[in-house]
Design a protein around this motif. Structure first.
Motif, short mmCIF file in Angstrom:
data_model
loop_
_atom_site.label_atom_id
_atom_site.label_comp_id
_atom_site.label_asym_id
_atom_site.label_seq_id
_atom_site.Cartn_x
_atom_site.Cartn_y
_atom_site.Cartn_z
N ALA A 86 0.81 -1.15 0.00
CA ALA A 86 0.03 0.06 -0.01
C ALA A 86 0.64 1.18 -0.02
CB ALA A 86 -0.84 0.08 1.10
N ARG A 87 2.00 1.27 0.54
CA ARG A 87 2.89 2.55 0.88
C ARG A 87 3.50 2.66 -0.57
NH1 ARG A 87 1.83 6.25 3.04
NH2 ARG A 87 3.58 6.84 4.23
N VAL A 88 4.15 1.49 -1.04
CA VAL A 88 4.60 1.49 -2.38
C VAL A 88 3.71 2.24 -3.21
CG1 VAL A 88 5.89 0.06 -4.09
CG2 VAL A 88 6.32 -0.28 -1.72
N HIS A 89 2.59 1.70 -3.12
CA HIS A 89 1.64 1.95 -4.41
C HIS A 89 1.41 3.60 -4.16
CE1 HIS A 89 -2.48 2.56 -6.00
NE2 HIS A 89 -1.96 1.67 -6.83
N ASP A 90 1.39 4.05 -2.83
CA ASP A 90 1.04 5.48 -2.56
C ASP A 90 2.23 6.19 -3.19
OD1 ASP A 90 0.32 7.74 -1.31
OD2 ASP A 90 1.16 7.11 0.86
#
Ligand code: NAI
Length: 705
Positions: free
Chosen positions: A668-672
């Motif tokens: 989720a953080r990488v995507h963000d």
């Protein structure tokens, strides 16, 4: 199957022998076997005394780590339960003498301490190394050890995890006699002396438990030592808590407290991570496609080309392992410099008491400096460690191809170049492999074994064997740019520079990283490796950039200013005589000015963001490497990072850490970050796939096993 524990008799003494090769670990069946043998001997009226000894090369080397791993998965179990056995040994009506050779570590020491007497051969080691696995002595060890050796020595042994040799153990009160000559004969004779005397139970001994005021100071010092040598680790503090209980509670209460602490520590992330790394380090030698019985070439002597930083370090690593080395340079001055560096290094070890002058002399005598290829036709392995230049490496491999014997393994220590292209300069690419050592090569345990398209299975197996012979961990990796370690390092370094441009300072980034547990901050690492080197790598790979891709801006300026890092006394930091990094306002101003000119808005950045951006970018690259097959297992990447890049073992390596955080959250953080910062953050397909499936890298490894 042979019995792991047997009972025999000698001169009226019952001898219990443990035979559970290779190291007499306390696997299922062993404690039960000891119990049965002990009870039989105790009942036998002809037996006056009992000796317990290890068959083969050692006493009980420790717990069965597979059982500890199972316990870490199910912490409520509290791990293997040795308590009934220990009580039974200690309550035996006839004296029990523990006869120790090899090692008595962890659970092995705990069994030994439950005996009434301990004797050992002079080179036996005894210790409580549990902290290395993120746990504490959990079989009454924290309660018996201080009763035998005193509180201060017990604190030192449990916090450092370092074993001691028998003569020191005798001085400290851990053993009763050092046996000269045959151990069993000596132990049986000792047993004869104590037979008939009332048994002494360690648990009833309290004369060495000290006073409250003495102990308070010892525990304060112990906590300070733990913070220094095992920063952020919970196990040494837990061991201190259990040792403290030994000084304030009756034995049985202390044991109860120890058990509670063991459950708590097994439930934590650190024990799981450290046990993971322990197994991962052993698993790296299992390489798919290379059967265990693959033949290896014997390596008795080595030729090294280049006596610079790496060539010199590798020569020392070989000499330290007793391997003779021909060390070749192009000119006398370079050879002299290289040899002087080796000598200085050894001299400093002698000064520090690590080994004697005689050992140094032996090692120096194994290193033969020369300016020619004389003798290279006879060596078993050649390691090239010249400048990082493809034309030069090709030239060298062309030369050695003409000289080396047919079964000589030809290795390059290149840190970035294509090993297949180097191999193509020879008539025998199947003998060519990358052996990527890390600086300083006589210290760092990691060797990346770079397997291109060509090397034979025997060459790969030989490379694993040579790493082991040098006391290192060899990890087989694929032939991609930067291999595994440096390939993940580049985005990590780049992201740290972006963070600085966006609003932090090098020291804030480094502090967040060292607080996280990294051995050094990334900017300090960059200064140590050299800004000039980082600059050259950046230039070399410029052609790989996509149009419009963001590039870090400050590095080039430092390079142009001659701030090349530690060697110039200034880089991202300033350096004093002691080479300690000092934050430099000039660099802060440079970063701010550069950001302003580039239109980068500066803002406050939290330590959490620093960790997420610098560690997750590494993990994302690791996932790509895995999917491409350039690392065989996520656990291999963890070993590379923990042994070669200062990643904290108690976090288990980057991939294990990602699993601990949860791949859903990491993704989720990488995507963000991808949405915010563009394509450099494009999620690796494997990360996405595993996150969406609710899976983990560890589970992915299991599918490959
Ligand atoms: P260095 O510059 O300290 O040493 C290279 C040495 O090779 C010099 O002493 C030079 O005189 C010698 N040399 C050049 N041509 C030669 C020839 N034809 N015959 C014999 N000697 C020759 O370089 P360093 O740092 O030791 O690097 C060597 C290799 O190791 C490079 O491929 C580098 O990428 C790699 N490497 C370097 C690491 C590091 O931290 N410095 C880490 C891992 C790999």
């Amino acid at each position: 199957m042979t019995q792991p524990v047997t009972l025999s008799s000698r001169d009226g003494v019952a001898v219990i022998t443990i035979d559970n090769p290779p190291v007499n670990a306390l696997s299922p069946g062993v404690p039960e076997g000891i119990l049965t043998a002990l009870e039989t001997a105790e009942r036998d009226p002809s037996v006056r005394c009992i000796v317990l000894i290890g068959g083969g090369r050692t006493f009980i080397a420790g717990a069965d780590i597979k059982e500890l791993e199972a316990a870490a998965r199910n912490p409520e179990s509290g791990g293997p339960d040795l308590h009934p056995l220990l009580t039974r040994i200690e309550d035996c009506a006839k004296p029990v003498v523990m006869a120790i050779h090899g090692t008595a570590l962890g659970g092995g020491l705990e069994i030994a301490m439950a005996g009434h007497y301990r004797v050992a051969v002079a080179d036996a080691s005894l210790g409580a190394p549990e902290v290395n696995l993120g746990i504490i002595p959990g079989a009454e060890g924290t309660q018996r050890l201080p009763r035998l050796v005193g509180v201060a020595a017990a604190v030192e042994m449990c916090v450092s995890g370092r074993p001691i040799k028998a003569p020191q153990a005798l001085q400290m009160g851990l053993i009763d006699r050092v046996i000269e000559g045959d151990l069993l004969t000596g132990a049986v004779a000792f047993a004869g002396e104590v037979a008939g005397q009332p048994v002494r139970k360690t648990r009833e001994k309290d004369d060495r438990l000290g006073s409250a005021s003495e102990n308070a100071a010892i525990f304060v010092a112990g906590r300070a030592q733990a913070a220094k040598i095992r920063r952020n680790q919970t196990a040494p503090l837990a061991a201190l808590e259990a040792l403290e209980a030994a000084t304030t509670l009756p034995f049985h209460e202390g044991c109860k407290k120890e058990r509670e602490i063991v459950r708590r520590i097994l439930a934590g992330d650190q024990a799981k991570a450290m046990i993971h790394i322990f197994f991962a380090e052993r698993a790296v030698a299992r390489v798919p496609g290379i059967p265990k019985d693959t033949a290896t070439y014997p390596i008795a002597n080595v030729g090294i080309i280049g006596a610079g930083t790496m060539g010199g370090g590798i020569a020392m690593a070989c000499a330290n392992a007793g391997i003779s080395v021909l060390l070749k340079e192009t000119e006398q001055a370079a050879l002299d410099r290289g040899l002087a560096a080796i000598r200085k290094n050894y001299e400093s070890s002698v000064k520090k008491g690590r080994f004697s002058q005689a050992v140094m002399d032996q090692r120096m005598a194994l290193i033969h400096p020369q300016l020619t290829y004389d003798g290279f036709d006879k060596v078993d392995l050649i390691i090239e460690a010249v400048f990082e230049s493809m034309p030069l490496k090709k030239q060298i491999f062309g030369e050695i191809d003409k000289i080396a014997k047919a079964d000589c393994v030809l290795a390059s220590n290149t840190s970035t170049l294509d090993i297949d292209e180097i191999a193509a300069a020879t008539s025998r690419p199947r003998m060519v492999i990358g052996l990527h050592f890390f600086s300083p090569a006589h210290v760092m345990r990691l060797v990346e074994i770079v397997r291109g398209k060509h090397p034979s299975n025997e060459v790969v197996a030989t490379s694993l064997a040579i790493a082991k012979k040098l006391g290192k961990v060899g990890v087989v990796v694929g032939n991609c740019r930067g291999f595994v370690g440096n390939r993940m390092m580049l985005p990590y370094m780049r992201e740290a520079q972006f963070l600085a441009e966006e609003g932090t300072t090098p020291e804030q980034v480094d502090k967040a990283l060292t607080d996280f547990g990294m051995a050094m901050g990334i900017f300090a690492v960059d200064d140590m490796g050299g800004i000039d080197l980082a600059y050259r790598v950046k230039q070399e790979y410029a052609y790989l950039r996509k149009p419009g891709e963001r590039v870090p801006l400050v590095l080039d300026k430092l390079y142009e200013m001659g701030r090349w890092g530690q060697k110039r006394g200034a880089g991202w930091y300033r350096y004093d005589e002691a080479r300690a990094p000092i934050p430099d306002p000039e660099v802060h101003a440079l970063i701010e000015k550069t950001a302003r000119e580039a239109g980068i808005a500066r803002r406050g950045i939290t330590p959490e963001e620093i960790i997420e951006r610098s560690i997750y970018i590494m993990i994302n690259e690791g996932a790509r490497i895995l999917e491409e097959g350039h690392a065989q297992r996520a656990a291999d990447i963890d070993v590379i990072y923990c042994t070669g890049y200062g990643f904290p073992g108690y976090r288990g390596g980057p991939m294990w850490y990602a699993d601990t955080v949860g791949l859903k959250s990491v993704y989720a953080r990488v995507h963000d970050f991808h949405t915010r910062y563009g394509h450099l953050w494009e999620p690796a397909p494997l990360l996405k796939k595993l996150a969406e499936a609710g899976s983990s890298f560890a589970a992915w490894d299991e599918t490959k096993a």
